[in-house]
Design an enzyme around this catalytic site. Structure first.
Site, short mmCIF file in Angstrom:
data_model
loop_
_atom_site.label_atom_id
_atom_site.label_comp_id
_atom_site.label_asym_id
_atom_site.label_seq_id
_atom_site.Cartn_x
_atom_site.Cartn_y
_atom_site.Cartn_z
N TYR A 146 42.55 -42.42 -62.20
CA TYR A 146 41.43 -42.32 -61.26
C TYR A 146 40.68 -40.99 -61.43
O TYR A 146 39.45 -40.96 -61.50
CB TYR A 146 41.94 -42.47 -59.83
CG TYR A 146 40.87 -42.57 -58.77
CD1 TYR A 146 40.11 -43.73 -58.65
CD2 TYR A 146 40.64 -41.52 -57.89
CE1 TYR A 146 39.13 -43.83 -57.67
CE2 TYR A 146 39.67 -41.62 -56.91
CZ TYR A 146 38.92 -42.78 -56.80
OH TYR A 146 37.95 -42.87 -55.83
N LYS A 150 36.75 -40.68 -62.57
CA LYS A 150 35.72 -40.16 -61.68
C LYS A 150 35.10 -38.87 -62.21
O LYS A 150 33.91 -38.61 -61.99
CB LYS A 150 36.30 -39.96 -60.28
CG LYS A 150 36.61 -41.27 -59.56
CD LYS A 150 35.37 -42.15 -59.40
CE LYS A 150 35.63 -43.36 -58.54
NZ LYS A 150 34.40 -44.18 -58.32
#
Length: 260
Positions: A146, A150
């Site tokens: 993640y 991002k």
């Protein structure tokens, strides 16, 4: 007056659904995309005629191109909100979980952004807002792919902004902090975790989907017409508060040459 269209991905739940609803209230006609058919149906029932839904896999280039081709014209706004979380320590993280986070969060943002930008370029204007995370600004343990995905969204947005500015397209990023919504529901179901996290935020509260939607609509508006290539962190001051959360003796407040 011609309709202003806003495309919102990940609109079937969480922040994406709230952004879609807020866009309708602000005069946009929304094309809401998600893989969650039931979520899209619930969204449409709540919004009414201002929303058109489409089940769309943003990692499928042909599906994205078909969804964009179905629009009546160039959208004024694109909000890339679709995302997945697959947490876990890197030493044990299965490759498929790593690749899924990158495919949806980063590659999906690239595919939708590029395809919509082609329509915007033909119209000579448009605003794209990509949703990242404070995880893309500061790493967190056991965040799996993640964090990397991002962080990639933040840098991708900067590159899009630089390449597409001459086409009349602005691109910015919103990095939500500790938001009490969507994928974080399981985290804040734990009362003690909620208490500790609220206490770590300088503003002493968790963020809401409305906080993010308000920021998105500002960046989409003419009030932000001279803003592009920026990452706006919406976190109540959390990422700037490292020293505020570290203890120090009160005596050092007077340290310095003028201290008495």
């Amino acid at each position: 007056m011609a309709e202003k269209w806003a495309v919102v991905t990940g609109a079937g739940s969480g922040i994406g659904a709230v952004v879609a609803g807020a866009a309708v209230k602000n005069g946009y006609r929304v094309a809401a995309w998600d893989l969650n058919r039931e979520g899209l149906e619930a969204l449409a029932a709540g919004i009414g005629d201002g929303c058109e839904t489409r089940v769309c896999d943003i990692t499928d280039e042909a599906a994205v191109e078909a969804a964009v081709a179905a629009l009546p014209g160039a959208p004024a706004v694109l909000v890339n909100c679709a995302g997945v979380v697959r947490f876990g320590p890197l030493l044990e993280l299965p490759l498929e979980k790593w690749e899924l986070a990158l495919r949806v969060n980063l590659t999906g943002t690239f595919l939708v952004g590029r395809t919509v930008a082609r329509r915007m370029a033909a119209a000579g204007r448009g605003s794209i807002i990509n949703i990242a995370s404070i995880n893309g600004i500061a790493a967190a343990p056991h965040a799996g792919g993640y964090t990397a995905s991002k962080a990639g969204v933040v840098r991708l947005s900067e590159q899009q902004a630089m390449e597409w500015a001459s086409l009349g397209i602005r691109v910015n990023t919103v990095a939500p902090g500790l938001i009490d919504a969507g994928m974080s529901d399981a985290i804040y179901a734990d009362a003690e975790v909620r208490r500790v996290r609220e206490g770590a935020v300088p503003l002493r509260r968790l963020g809401t989907s409305d906080d993010i939607a308000d920021t998105v609509l500002f960046l989409a508006s003419e009030q932000a017409s001279y803003i592009t290539g920026q990452c706006l962190t919406v976190d109540g001051g959390l990422t700037k508060s490292t020293l505020a959360n570290l203890p120090r003796p009160a005596a050092v407040d007077a340290v310095g040459p003028d201290a008495t």
